[in-house]
Design an enzyme around this catalytic site. Structure first.
Site, PDB file in Angstrom:
ATOM      1  N   GLY A 165      -6.906 -27.975  15.489  1.00 36.03           N
ATOM      2  CA  GLY A 165      -6.730 -28.778  16.686  1.00 36.03           C
ATOM      3  C   GLY A 165      -6.043 -30.112  16.502  1.00 36.03           C
ATOM      4  O   GLY A 165      -5.468 -30.430  15.460  1.00 36.03           O
ATOM      5  N   CYS A 191      -4.151 -31.041   5.006  1.00 37.89           N
ATOM      6  CA  CYS A 191      -3.904 -30.485   6.335  1.00 37.89           C
ATOM      7  C   CYS A 191      -4.419 -31.437   7.419  1.00 37.89           C
ATOM      8  O   CYS A 191      -3.885 -32.525   7.577  1.00 37.89           O
ATOM      9  CB  CYS A 191      -4.506 -29.090   6.433  1.00 37.89           C
ATOM     10  SG  CYS A 191      -3.871 -28.138   7.836  1.00 37.89           S
ATOM     11  N   GLN A 195      -3.738 -35.650   8.357  1.00 36.24           N
ATOM     12  CA  GLN A 195      -3.477 -36.285   9.653  1.00 36.24           C
ATOM     13  C   GLN A 195      -4.530 -37.341   9.981  1.00 36.24           C
ATOM     14  O   GLN A 195      -4.214 -38.406  10.529  1.00 36.24           O
ATOM     15  CB  GLN A 195      -3.415 -35.210  10.735  1.00 36.24           C
ATOM     16  CG  GLN A 195      -2.294 -34.203  10.523  1.00 36.24           C
ATOM     17  CD  GLN A 195      -2.453 -32.949  11.359  1.00 36.24           C
ATOM     18  OE1 GLN A 195      -3.287 -32.899  12.275  1.00 36.24           O
ATOM     19  NE2 GLN A 195      -1.674 -31.918  11.056  1.00 36.24           N
ATOM     20  N   ASN A 233      -0.408 -24.031   7.814  1.00 32.07           N
ATOM     21  CA  ASN A 233      -0.841 -23.515   9.113  1.00 32.07           C
ATOM     22  C   ASN A 233      -1.278 -24.694   9.961  1.00 32.07           C
ATOM     23  O   ASN A 233      -2.453 -25.037  10.021  1.00 32.07           O
ATOM     24  CB  ASN A 233      -1.976 -22.500   8.947  1.00 32.07           C
ATOM     25  CG  ASN A 233      -2.368 -21.858  10.259  1.00 32.07           C
ATOM     26  OD1 ASN A 233      -1.561 -21.800  11.181  1.00 32.07           O
ATOM     27  ND2 ASN A 233      -3.603 -21.396  10.361  1.00 32.07           N
ATOM     28  N   HIS A 277      -1.357 -26.575   1.928  1.00 31.12           N
ATOM     29  CA  HIS A 277      -2.600 -26.158   1.267  1.00 31.12           C
ATOM     30  C   HIS A 277      -2.355 -25.868  -0.210  1.00 31.12           C
ATOM     31  O   HIS A 277      -1.986 -24.749  -0.572  1.00 31.12           O
ATOM     32  CB  HIS A 277      -3.173 -24.909   1.944  1.00 31.12           C
ATOM     33  CG  HIS A 277      -3.791 -25.179   3.273  1.00 31.12           C
ATOM     34  ND1 HIS A 277      -5.120 -25.485   3.433  1.00 31.12           N
ATOM     35  CD2 HIS A 277      -3.247 -25.227   4.515  1.00 31.12           C
ATOM     36  CE1 HIS A 277      -5.375 -25.688   4.716  1.00 31.12           C
ATOM     37  NE2 HIS A 277      -4.257 -25.538   5.394  1.00 31.12           N
ATOM     38  N   GLU A 279      -4.527 -25.378  -2.350  1.00 33.24           N
ATOM     39  CA  GLU A 279      -5.593 -24.489  -2.829  1.00 33.24           C
ATOM     40  C   GLU A 279      -5.451 -23.075  -2.271  1.00 33.24           C
ATOM     41  O   GLU A 279      -6.319 -22.231  -2.529  1.00 33.24           O
ATOM     42  CB  GLU A 279      -6.957 -25.048  -2.412  1.00 33.24           C
ATOM     43  CG  GLU A 279      -7.443 -24.657  -1.030  1.00 33.24           C
ATOM     44  CD  GLU A 279      -6.607 -25.163   0.141  1.00 33.24           C
ATOM     45  OE1 GLU A 279      -6.728 -24.618   1.251  1.00 33.24           O
ATOM     46  OE2 GLU A 279      -5.824 -26.111  -0.049  1.00 33.24           O
ATOM     47  N   GLY A 494       9.326   9.070 -17.018  1.00 28.75           N
ATOM     48  CA  GLY A 494       8.811   9.327 -15.686  1.00 28.75           C
ATOM     49  C   GLY A 494       7.482  10.044 -15.629  1.00 28.75           C
ATOM     50  O   GLY A 494       7.145  10.680 -14.628  1.00 28.75           O
ATOM     51  N   GLY A 495       6.697  10.014 -16.708  1.00 25.71           N
ATOM     52  CA  GLY A 495       5.396  10.655 -16.690  1.00 25.71           C
ATOM     53  C   GLY A 495       5.428  12.147 -16.909  1.00 25.71           C
ATOM     54  O   GLY A 495       4.470  12.862 -16.609  1.00 25.71           O
TER      55      GLY A 495
END
Length: 504
Positions: A165, A191, A195, A233, A277, A279, A494-495
Site C-alpha cells: 500500500g 521496499c 519509503q 514488487n 528485495h 533477500e 544419449g542413454g
C-alpha cells in the site's frame, strides 16, 4: 504441516502465515500437482484459505490493457445476475495494519547479551528477511508497525520491513522513525521500509503508473556504477531528484529502466534503504551483500564504534573489492561435432559472446568446429580452431593473457577441460578468473558423491545410486537400493543401453 527451518525456526517454504493476494487469475489450471513438497493442490489451498481463483481467462489480453492504461482496480464478478458491488481502492485502506503482526515476538539467542539485538518493524514482512538476519546469528525482536520502537525498546540496530500500500498510510511508523533518525543506531529498510525511511528523512513519495514488478529489474549502484538485477514488487516510489533530496542523503540505487529511485544512504550516519528485495527467496541474490554491510554496522554499534567509518566509506570499499574490470575473456567451445549436433552449445555460446561484446569485453574463442554460429566471422574477436584440451588452452592463454574464462558453453568437453586446468593450478598460476558458474559448483554437479553430500547438507532428499563394474556388483546394488531401479550404461550416447529393472 509447514516445515520449519532448523536454524531459524521460521517456516521454511513460505513467506507469510497466509495467502496475501485477494484473488488469483490464471490462463490455465491443472488439477494435478507433482511438486515433491506439495501437500494439496493450488485450488484446494485457495479454497482452504478463503481466496477466490478463476481460470480460463486471457491473461495476455489483461496484460496488454494494464500495459496501456496502468495499474487498475479490478474485481471478479461471478455472473450477470450478481448485484453490483462498490469499487474498493485498497490504497485508501491502511493495508499495513491488516497484514502486520499484532504482538512482539523474539527469535535467536535470547539470553546472549554479547550478540547484537535487532528490532524488526513488521509492516508485512516476508519471512526470508527474518531468516536472513537469524542465519547471521542475531537476537531479533519483531514488533508491530504501530509499536513505539523509538522509546519502548532497546536495540543495537533497526530494520523496517516491506509491506503493502501507500506508505503515507503508516504515519505512526514514520513518526517513530523520525525520532530514530535523530540518533546514531544503524537503520536498514527494504521496499515499503525504504519509503517509510524516506518520508521520515524529509523525502516525498508518489504513485507509479505501472509499478515495478518481477525478478529482472536492473538497478545501478550510484557508488560503483555496477548494475544489479533485482526482484521488486511495488506501486509507489520515492522522489529523490536533486532539488527534492534533503541535505545529508544521497541516492544509493537508480532503476536503469525508468530512472526511479531504488535506494538511499545517509552520508554521515549508518542509515540506508533499498526499494528492491535483496533477500528474494527465488533470487536473484546479487545484492544479498547488503545484509552483511548492515551486520558490520550492527557490530560497530554493539561495541560503541559509530563514527570511525561512515557507511559511504564502506560502500566505496565494497566497490574496490567487487568491481573488477574484465577486459578479455576466453570462451571454450565444444568438442568435435557433426553439422547440426549440439545446437544448444552453439546458441548459448554465441549469445555469451554477444553479451560480452556489448560490455566492451574482448572475446577469444577456442572451438574446433568450422560450421557453427560461434565461429562465424564477426562473432568472437579472435577464434582458435583447436581441440578443447588443457594444453591448447594454456598455449592460447599465454598468448592472449585473458582476465577470465567461461567453461559452461561447450558441454562436457569444456567442463572436463576446465576441471583439469583447475586441478593443475593453471587458473591461479596465470591469474585467470573463472567467470559464471564457480569451479566448485561445477565439481559439485559433476561428481555424484559430492552432489549428494551438498543435498544432505541442506536436508534435501536424493535418489540412492551406485557405480558397478560386474554383474555381481549390479545384483548387490539392486538388493541394497531396492527395486525398481534404473540401470544406465556408462559412456553411452544419449542413454543408450539404459532401462528399468523391477526385480532381480
Amino acid at each position: 504441516v509447514e516445515a520449519v527451518d532448523e536454524v531459524t525456526m521460521v517456516p521454511r517454504f513460505v513467506e507469510s502465515d497466509r495467502i496475501q493476494a485477494s484473488a488469483l487469475v490464471v490462463s490455465e489450471y491443472s488439477e494435478d500437482y507433482s511438486h515433491w513438497n506439495a501437500k494439496m493442490s493450488l485450488g484446494n489451498w485457495l479454497r482452504k484459505s478463503g481466496v477466490p481463483g478463476v481460470a480460463g481467462v486471457d491473461t495476455r489480453e489483461l496484460t496488454k490493457i494494464i500495459r496501456e492504461r496502468g495499474t487498475m482496480l479490478a474485481r471478479i464478478k461471478m455472473d450477470e445476475i450478481e448485484p453490483e458491488s462498490p469499487w474498493v481502492d485498497p490504497n485508501q485502506r491502511n493495508l499495513v495494519a491488516e497484514v502486520a503482526t499484532h504482538g512482539v515476538r523474539t527469535f535467536g539467542p535470547e539470553n546472549d547479551q554479547t550478540v547484537p539485538h535487532l528490532v524488526i518493524v513488521d509492516c508485512g514482512m516476508k519471512y526470508n528477511q527474518l531468516r536472513s538476519f537469524l542465519r547471521r546469528g542475531l537476537r531479533v525482536s519483531v514488533v508491530p508497525w504501530d509499536f513505539n520502537f523509538a522509546d519502548d525498546i532497546q536495540y543495537d540496530g533497526l530494520f523496517i520491513s516491506n509491506g503493502p500500500g501507500d506508505p503515507q498510510m503508516a504515519a505512526t511508523t514514520v513518526n517513530s522513525l523520525r525520532k530514530c533518525l535523530d540518533g546514531e543506531k544503524p537503520i536498514f529498510g527494504i521496499c515499503l521500509g525504504h519509503q517509510l525511511m524516506a518520508l521520515a528523512g524529509g523525502f516525498k513519495t508518489y504513485k507509479l503508473k505501472y509499478g515495478n514488478r518481477g525478478h529482472n529489474q536492473p538497478c545501478i549502484d550510484e557508488f560503483s556504477g555496477r548494475c544489479y538485477i533485482t526482484s521488486q514488487n511495488h506501486g509507489f516510489a520515492v522522489d529523490a531528484s536533486r532539488p527534492n533530496c534533503p541535505p545529508g542523503w544521497k541516492p544509493f540505487f537508480t532503476n536503469a529502466n525508468d530512472q526511479t529511485n531504488e535506494g538511499l544512504v545517509h552520508l554521515s550516519k549508518p542509515f540506508f534503504s533499498v526499494q528492491f528485495h535483496p533477500e528474494a527467496c527465488s533470487g536473484p541474490h546479487d545484492t544479498e551483500y547488503l545484509f552483511d554491510l548492515f551486520m558490520r554496522l550492527l557490530d560497530n554499534s554493539k561495541i560503541g564504534v559509530l563514527d570511525s567509518l561512515p557507511i559511504t566509506s564502506l560502500l566505496m570499499a565494497k566497490q574496490d573489492t567487487v568491481v573488477k574490470r574484465v577486459k578479455k575473456v576466453i570462451l571454450l567451445g565444444s568438442g568435435g561435432l557433426s553439422i547440426g549436433q549440439a545446437g544448444e552449445f552453439d546458441y548459448s555460446g554465441s549469445q555469451a559472446i554477444k553479451a560480452l561484446k556489448e560490455e566492451g569485453i574482448r572475446t577469444v574463442l577456442i572451438n574446433p568446429n568450422i560450421a557453427t554460429v560461434q565461429t562465424s566471422k564477426g562473432m568472437a574477436d579472435k577464434v582458435y580452431f583447436l581441440p578443447v584440451t588443457p594444453d591448447n588452452v594454456v598455449k592460447v592463454a599465454k598468448n592472449e593473457k585473458p582476465d577470465g574464462i567461461l567453461l559452461t558453453f561447450g558441454g562436457q568437453t569444456a567442463l572436463n577441460c576446465g576441471i583439469e586446468l583447475h586441478r593443475q593450478g593453471i587458473f591461479k598460476e596465470m591469474n585467470i578468473e573463472v567467470l559464471g558458474t564457480p569451479i566448485e559448483a561445477i565439481l559439485d554437479t559433476e561428481y555424484r558423491d559430492r552432489f549428494n553430500q551438498r543435498l544432505s547438507e541442506i536436508d534435501e532428499p536424493y535418489a540412492q545410486s551406485k557405480a558397478c563394474c560386474t554383474m555381481e556388483e549390479v545384483e548387490d546394488a539392486g538388493k541394497t537400493i531396492g527395486f525398481p531401479v534404473i540401470l544406465r550404461a556408462a559412456l553411452a550416447l544419449g542413454g543408450l543401453g539404459s532401462g528399468f529393472a523391477d526385480d532381480m
